[in-house]
Write a protein that holds these residues in place. Sequence first.
Motif, PDB file in Angstrom:
ATOM      1  N   VAL A  34       0.839  -1.205   0.000  1.00 40.24           N
ATOM      2  CA  VAL A  34       0.000   0.000   0.000  1.00 40.24           C
ATOM      3  C   VAL A  34       0.872   1.252   0.000  1.00 40.24           C
ATOM      4  N   LYS A  35       0.460   2.204  -0.817  1.00 40.06           N
ATOM      5  CA  LYS A  35       1.177   3.477  -0.906  1.00 40.06           C
ATOM      6  C   LYS A  35       0.487   4.502  -0.024  1.00 40.06           C
ATOM      7  N   ALA A  36       1.156   5.588   0.199  1.00 42.59           N
ATOM      8  CA  ALA A  36       0.574   6.680   0.978  1.00 42.59           C
ATOM      9  C   ALA A  36      -0.677   7.196   0.277  1.00 42.59           C
ATOM     10  N   ILE A  37      -1.646   7.563   1.081  1.00 44.68           N
ATOM     11  CA  ILE A  37      -2.859   8.188   0.571  1.00 44.68           C
ATOM     12  C   ILE A  37      -2.927   9.549   1.246  1.00 44.68           C
ATOM     13  N   GLY A  38      -2.596  10.570   0.485  1.00 47.25           N
ATOM     14  CA  GLY A  38      -2.527  11.915   1.039  1.00 47.25           C
ATOM     15  C   GLY A  38      -3.888  12.492   1.367  1.00 47.25           C
ATOM     16  N   LYS A  39      -3.873  13.494   2.194  1.00 47.35           N
ATOM     17  CA  LYS A  39      -5.090  14.227   2.532  1.00 47.35           C
ATOM     18  C   LYS A  39      -5.267  15.314   1.476  1.00 47.35           C
ATOM     19  N   GLU A  40      -5.804  14.918   0.334  1.00 42.79           N
ATOM     20  CA  GLU A  40      -5.898  15.799  -0.830  1.00 42.79           C
ATOM     21  C   GLU A  40      -7.240  16.519  -0.935  1.00 42.79           C
ATOM     22  N   LYS A  41      -8.234  16.048  -0.225  1.00 46.45           N
ATOM     23  CA  LYS A  41      -9.552  16.681  -0.276  1.00 46.45           C
ATOM     24  C   LYS A  41      -9.651  17.732   0.825  1.00 46.45           C
ATOM     25  N   ARG A  42     -10.531  18.717   0.608  1.00 47.72           N
ATOM     26  CA  ARG A  42     -10.668  19.790   1.597  1.00 47.72           C
ATOM     27  C   ARG A  42     -12.131  19.995   1.951  1.00 47.72           C
ATOM     28  N   ASN A  43     -12.398  20.002   3.245  1.00 50.55           N
ATOM     29  CA  ASN A  43     -13.711  20.358   3.754  1.00 50.55           C
ATOM     30  C   ASN A  43     -13.742  21.875   3.835  1.00 50.55           C
ATOM     31  N   GLN A  44     -14.467  22.513   2.931  1.00 49.20           N
ATOM     32  CA  GLN A  44     -14.491  23.973   2.849  1.00 49.20           C
ATOM     33  C   GLN A  44     -15.185  24.610   4.051  1.00 49.20           C
ATOM     34  N   GLU A  45     -16.223  23.949   4.546  1.00 46.69           N
ATOM     35  CA  GLU A  45     -16.995  24.520   5.646  1.00 46.69           C
ATOM     36  C   GLU A  45     -16.201  24.569   6.945  1.00 46.69           C
ATOM     37  N   GLN A  46     -15.495  23.475   7.260  1.00 43.92           N
ATOM     38  CA  GLN A  46     -14.758  23.409   8.522  1.00 43.92           C
ATOM     39  C   GLN A  46     -13.254  23.575   8.350  1.00 43.92           C
ATOM     40  N   LYS A  47     -12.807  23.782   7.110  1.00 44.14           N
ATOM     41  CA  LYS A  47     -11.419  24.128   6.798  1.00 44.14           C
ATOM     42  C   LYS A  47     -10.384  23.084   7.249  1.00 44.14           C
ATOM     43  N   PHE A  48     -10.571  21.833   6.790  1.00 46.88           N
ATOM     44  CA  PHE A  48      -9.539  20.835   7.071  1.00 46.88           C
ATOM     45  C   PHE A  48      -9.355  19.920   5.861  1.00 46.88           C
ATOM     46  N   GLN A  49      -8.153  19.358   5.747  1.00 42.45           N
ATOM     47  CA  GLN A  49      -7.819  18.416   4.684  1.00 42.45           C
ATOM     48  C   GLN A  49      -8.174  17.007   5.157  1.00 42.45           C
ATOM     49  N   TYR A  50      -8.587  16.148   4.230  1.00 40.54           N
ATOM     50  CA  TYR A  50      -8.907  14.775   4.590  1.00 40.54           C
ATOM     51  C   TYR A  50      -8.705  13.861   3.388  1.00 40.54           C
ATOM     52  N   ARG A  51      -8.689  12.572   3.657  1.00 39.52           N
ATOM     53  CA  ARG A  51      -8.693  11.574   2.592  1.00 39.52           C
ATOM     54  C   ARG A  51     -10.019  10.837   2.691  1.00 39.52           C
ATOM     55  N   GLY A  52     -10.687  10.687   1.572  1.00 39.30           N
ATOM     56  CA  GLY A  52     -12.020  10.114   1.549  1.00 39.30           C
ATOM     57  C   GLY A  52     -12.013   8.613   1.323  1.00 39.30           C
ATOM     58  N   ILE A  53     -13.188   8.020   1.458  1.00 40.77           N
ATOM     59  CA  ILE A  53     -13.326   6.577   1.255  1.00 40.77           C
ATOM     60  C   ILE A  53     -12.990   6.211  -0.188  1.00 40.77           C
ATOM     61  N   ASP A  54     -13.304   7.085  -1.149  1.00 39.52           N
ATOM     62  CA  ASP A  54     -12.959   6.792  -2.546  1.00 39.52           C
ATOM     63  C   ASP A  54     -11.453   6.690  -2.735  1.00 39.52           C
ATOM     64  N   ASP A  55     -10.696   7.515  -2.016  1.00 44.26           N
ATOM     65  CA  ASP A  55      -9.233   7.443  -2.080  1.00 44.26           C
ATOM     66  C   ASP A  55      -8.756   6.082  -1.578  1.00 44.26           C
ATOM     67  N   MET A  56      -9.385   5.604  -0.523  1.00 44.96           N
ATOM     68  CA  MET A  56      -9.005   4.301   0.051  1.00 44.96           C
ATOM     69  C   MET A  56      -9.313   3.172  -0.939  1.00 44.96           C
ATOM     70  N   TYR A  57     -10.533   3.210  -1.487  1.00 43.56           N
ATOM     71  CA  TYR A  57     -10.921   2.169  -2.446  1.00 43.56           C
ATOM     72  C   TYR A  57     -10.009   2.187  -3.674  1.00 43.56           C
ATOM     73  N   ASN A  58      -9.713   3.376  -4.188  1.00 46.09           N
ATOM     74  CA  ASN A  58      -8.875   3.480  -5.385  1.00 46.09           C
ATOM     75  C   ASN A  58      -7.481   2.910  -5.156  1.00 46.09           C
ATOM     76  N   GLU A  59      -6.945   3.073  -3.975  1.00 46.30           N
ATOM     77  CA  GLU A  59      -5.607   2.551  -3.672  1.00 46.30           C
ATOM     78  C   GLU A  59      -5.640   1.058  -3.347  1.00 46.30           C
ATOM     79  N   LEU A  60      -6.643   0.613  -2.618  1.00 46.73           N
ATOM     80  CA  LEU A  60      -6.620  -0.746  -2.076  1.00 46.73           C
ATOM     81  C   LEU A  60      -7.312  -1.804  -2.930  1.00 46.73           C
ATOM     82  N   HIS A  61      -8.208  -1.409  -3.805  1.00 52.58           N
ATOM     83  CA  HIS A  61      -8.945  -2.401  -4.595  1.00 52.58           C
ATOM     84  C   HIS A  61      -8.011  -3.360  -5.322  1.00 52.58           C
TER      85      HIS A  61
END
Length: 142
Positions: A17-44
Amino acid sequence: MDNKLIFQQLSKIMADVKAIGKEKRNQEQKFQYRGIDDMYNELHELFAKHEVTVMPQIVEQERRTEQTKSGSNLYFTIVTVEYHFIATDGSETFARVRGEGADMADKSSGKAQSNAMKYALMECFLIPTEDLDDADASSPEP
């Protein structure tokens, strides 16, 4: 079973498994995150390559509704899910994880399940958020 193939295969997935960066941004609460789609795309591909199947089972589910300041309903769901990791020889292990979700319509259950899966994968496979530097990339001064 004496030979627990599942543990060998899970170790191989963890190694690949490679790193999955926190590339997505929650605009309302102002934080970076990695989503479930990022996990599926890397791990499938890794689960397919190492012939491991994941079967979820919801063990417990709690729901409640609260009213927002504007008078709308906000639906909350908390699930406890067992994710069974199964190898081709039938050996298996599981991770039990809780997930929470909130939504103004009908998506709180799906959000809770996605949250549980994301954290099960992150914790079981120790997925880093950025590539680790190679220890040999630099040498300390003597």
